[in-house]
Design an enzyme around this catalytic site. Structure first.
Site, PDB file in Angstrom:
ATOM      1  N   SER A   1      -7.902   6.806  -1.287  1.00  0.00           N
ATOM      2  CA  SER A   1      -7.384   7.283  -0.001  1.00  0.00           C
ATOM      3  C   SER A   1      -8.273   8.407   0.483  1.00  0.00           C
ATOM      4  CB  SER A   1      -5.946   7.794  -0.185  1.00  0.00           C
ATOM      5  OG  SER A   1      -5.497   8.502   0.956  1.00  0.00           O
TER       6      SER A   1
ATOM      7  N   TYR B   1       0.654  12.264  -4.904  1.00  0.00           N
ATOM      8  CA  TYR B   1      -0.269  11.387  -4.198  1.00  0.00           C
ATOM      9  C   TYR B   1      -1.659  12.006  -4.129  1.00  0.00           C
ATOM     10  CZ  TYR B   1      -1.831   7.937  -0.754  1.00  0.00           C
ATOM     11  OH  TYR B   1      -2.509   6.921  -0.109  1.00  0.00           O
TER      12      TYR B   1
ATOM     13  N   LYS C   1      -4.819  10.349  -6.203  1.00  0.00           N
ATOM     14  CA  LYS C   1      -5.889   9.748  -5.403  1.00  0.00           C
ATOM     15  C   LYS C   1      -7.221  10.456  -5.640  1.00  0.00           C
ATOM     16  CE  LYS C   1      -3.562   6.401  -3.576  1.00  0.00           C
ATOM     17  NZ  LYS C   1      -3.868   5.000  -3.931  1.00  0.00           N
TER      18      LYS C   1
END
Length: 272
Positions: A141, A154, A158
């Site tokens: 991401s 997250y 990532k």
């Protein structure tokens, strides 16, 4: 590397970027194993793609962060089509919000967003080294290059996914193992809108941080960018070109960038 008449596994293939990758790969002449925790969703994706490209896909439901189930996907690919040439580690989950996150939430995010990549590579890379070629595509991401407002799980996982893809390329790139790392920003998927629908101010800020930073792309646009990068064997795939400039600003003055992100977060929370 050309994908025509090659065998691929795509995880997280039940929707979003994953299903778009499956359709694009089949259109280019690849054979694809479509995998997802949602067995019904991948069956539907497989049937839809096969209607246009007969016999190009098979589907499998299961937890693609589990080593045994990854091995089952490899076995299925080999029995249906032949040795695996491409592995798209695309399955991912959004993160819980804030610092008060359970150990279980951390474990699940690390398993799906990072360890799933590591476990797949451990199974496939030795085979690819023997054959002299193979291609690992990691979906990370823009949050893995920048950060994610709202979700530590997250942002951290990532970043780690990008780091693992880098390491994989550095370590095995001269021995035939090609690696690409996909780092999109806003893509029109359920994950994008989850924060907005969470009923939490931090969740709404997390979604708006992405949607206000640049265009929201359709999954098919991202799939096109991935296939173009594979053809060129480029490591970093940035469907949102602005991410590179943001990344350069971050690296040029880290303290200024962090202060700017704090201001950005404050403005988003004020709107939420």
């Amino acid at each position: 590397m050309n994908v025509a008449q090659r065998v691929a596994i795509v995880t997280g293939g039940g929707g979003g970027i994953g299903s778009a990758l499956v359709a694009r790969l089949a259109r280019e002449g690849a054979w694809v194993v479509v995998a997802d925790l949602d067995a019904e969703a991948v069956r539907a994706v497989s049937e839809t793609v096969n209607a246009d490209h007969r016999g190009s896909t098979v589907s499998a439901g299961g937890d693609v962060s589990d080593t045994e189930q990854i091995q089952q996907l490899i076995d299925l690919a080999e029995s249906a089509f032949g040795p695996v040439d491409f592995y798209f580690a695309n399955a991912g989950i959004g993160g819980a919000l804030g610092l008060d996150v359970s150990e279980q939430d951390w474990d699940r995010s690390i398993d799906v967003n990072l360890r799933a990549h590591i476990r797949a590579a451990r199974l496939l890379v030795p085979r690819w080294l023997e054959r002299g070629e193979g291609y690992f595509v990691s979906t990370a991401s823009a949050a893995g290059l920048l950060t994610q407002i709202g979700s530590a799980t997250y942002a951290v996982t990532k970043h780690a996914a990008v780091a693992f893809a880098e390491w994989l390329s550095v370590t095995y790139g001269d021995r035939g193992v090609r690696v690409s790392c996909l780092c999109p920003m806003g893509v029109n998927t359920r994950m994008l809108t989850a924060g907005e629908d969470s009923g939490d101010a931090l969740g709404r800020a997390a979604t708006r941080a992405v949607t206000s930073a640049g265009d929201v792309l359709e999954p098919a646009e991202v799939a096109d960018a991935v296939l173009a990068a594979i053809e060129d064997e480029r490591f970093l795939i940035l469907p949102h070109e602005d991410v590179l400039e943001m990344y350069r600003h971050k690296g040029s003055d880290y303290d200024r960038w962090v202060r700017g992100m704090r201001r950005y977060q404050s403005s988003l929370l004020a709107q939420a």
